[in-house]
Design an enzyme around this catalytic site. Structure first.
Site, mmCIF file in Angstrom:
data_model
loop_
_atom_site.group_PDB
_atom_site.id
_atom_site.type_symbol
_atom_site.label_atom_id
_atom_site.label_comp_id
_atom_site.label_asym_id
_atom_site.label_seq_id
_atom_site.Cartn_x
_atom_site.Cartn_y
_atom_site.Cartn_z
ATOM 1 C CB SER A 47 -0.936 0.019 1.218
ATOM 2 O OG SER A 47 -0.194 -0.110 2.423
ATOM 3 C CG ASP A 352 -4.631 5.099 6.856
ATOM 4 O OD1 ASP A 352 -3.453 4.962 7.264
ATOM 5 O OD2 ASP A 352 -5.057 4.529 5.829
ATOM 6 C CG HIS A 355 -1.475 3.561 4.533
ATOM 7 N ND1 HIS A 355 -2.724 3.121 4.951
ATOM 8 C CD2 HIS A 355 -0.865 2.499 3.965
ATOM 9 C CE1 HIS A 355 -2.862 1.846 4.622
ATOM 10 N NE2 HIS A 355 -1.748 1.443 4.030
#
Length: 390
Positions: A47, A352, A355
């Site tokens: 991610s 979040d 990240h």
């Protein structure tokens, strides 16, 4: 009138000067080298560099993901751009389309095989039954092989689609970027393994990484830009779930960061071995850990605040809860609450809980692109294989 011996001495000195000048030119080729002109980028990762793979395969990160730059969700797990976006932009290339994205994609200048929740090794639990992506690194390599093969066939066939595919000569001249490994460590931590047990898995994880770099090299790749893993112990999803872990001076979990440091140590060893095995390749190891950690240890110095506190989250000391993800709606005391973002993400480090914000990603990119955190210490724009014409 000069004596013959003086003349011979002067001549010798002159020759020495010429030789020294030539030698200086040879051992300092960086001065004379032009910047690399990568025609394409191929990225493998999780991610931290996913530009839409997870969104295409499973579900789109909801609003307010993407709010800062794209003004809408854009398949990225951040409020805006990721480091891979800044890397592409620095070479004048468009943002990378995710390999898994069938709608509106253009692969002329490369493709992105990264998906959120990806690991290097095959994970023990896979979405939707578990928390990790089925597209672990071996499969990302397989997807690359298929992409390359089908690309060449499509271009030869002609038609409208050929202009959406990279040219054959782009593959050996492309930059191959890598950012993966954080989830392998996280999988161990959340499987209730001890710090020592997670450490013991690292050599095998790194071996899996090296295997795929070797496979990509044998396919013709020559320029590699490899990120190490960041300080996982500074992220809220670790801090909130392992509250008993020892904290360092920055408030980060010391044992979890030590595992990340060990991972990076073994990764750097592996990269050194890859250089020995493939002397014609340009393989750059990039220490993103140090840059990211500086955001937690010296946030004010770089214009940030509350680095451990989540911008888009809800609950507790770190504004983070496993049950209140960014963009979700939760019930608190009978009332519906939307889990939104802080007012100024540009001042925050953690987006979040897992990240980074666009501002943090931009800061890290600016630091690593200079070459100050690279081994060898070459800037990004000079980190290419030189035996081909760029």
């Amino acid at each position: 009138m000069e004596s013959p011996s003086i003349t011979r001495l002067a001549t010798s000195l002159c020759c020495i000067c010429v030789l020294l000048s030539f030698t200086t030119t040879v051992i300092n080729p960086v001065v004379a080298l032009e910047n690399c002109k990568f025609p394409a980028i191929f990225n493998l990762g999780d991610s931290n560099s996913d530009t839409g793979g997870y969104a295409a395969a499973f579900s789109q990160p909801p609003w307010p993901y993407g709010r800062t730059f794209f003004r809408m969700p854009a398949g990225r797990f951040s409020d805006g751009r990721l480091m891979i976006d800044f890397i592409a932009n620095s070479f004048g290339l468009p943002f990378l389309s995710a390999y898994l994205n069938s709608l509106g994609s253009n692969y002329t200048n490369g493709a992105n095989f990264a998906t959120a929740a990806s690991t290097i090794r095959l994970p023990t639990s896979i979405i939707p039954a578990g928390g990790f992506s089925p597209f672990y690194l071996d499969l990302q390599y397989d997807q690359f092989v298929q992409f390359k093969s089908r690309t060449l066939k499509i271009r030869k066939r002609g038609g409208v689609y050929k202009d959406l595919m990279p040219r054959e000569e782009y593959f050996p001249k492309a930059l191959y970027t890598w950012d993966i490994g954080q989830n392998d460590l996280g999988e161990g931590f959340f499987a209730n393994m001890s710090i020592q047990e997670v450490n013991a898995t690292v050599p095998d994880i790194i071996n899996g990484f090296s295997t795929n770099v070797r496979r990509i090299y044998k396919s013709g790749a020559r320029s590699f830009w490899i990120h190490n893993t960041g300080p996982i112990g500074c992220l809220a999803y670790i801090l909130a779930n392992f509250q008993a872990a020892q904290r360092d001076s920055a408030g980060c979990s010391k044992p979890h960061n030590e595992v990340a440091q060990y991972f990076n140590y073994k990764l750097k060893e592996a990269v050194a071995q890859l250089r020995k095995d493939f002397p014609l390749a340009a393989i750059t190891y990039v220490d993103v850990y140090s840059v990211k950690y500086s955001l937690f240890s010296q946030p004010k110095k770089y214009g940030f605040e509350l680095p451990l506190v989540v911008c888009c989250g809800y609950g507790g000391e770190y504004n983070y809860s496993n049950d209140a993800g960014c963009g979700s709606t939760i019930t608190v005391n009978g009332s519906q609450i939307f889990v939104g973002s802080c007012e100024r993400p540009s001042l925050r480090v953690n987006w979040d809980g897992v990240h980074y914000t666009e501002a943090a990603n931009k800061f890290v990119f600016d630091q690593i692109s200079s070459g100050a955190f690279s081994d060898p210490p070459l800037p990004l724009k000079m980190a290419c294989h030189r035996n081909a014409s760029y």
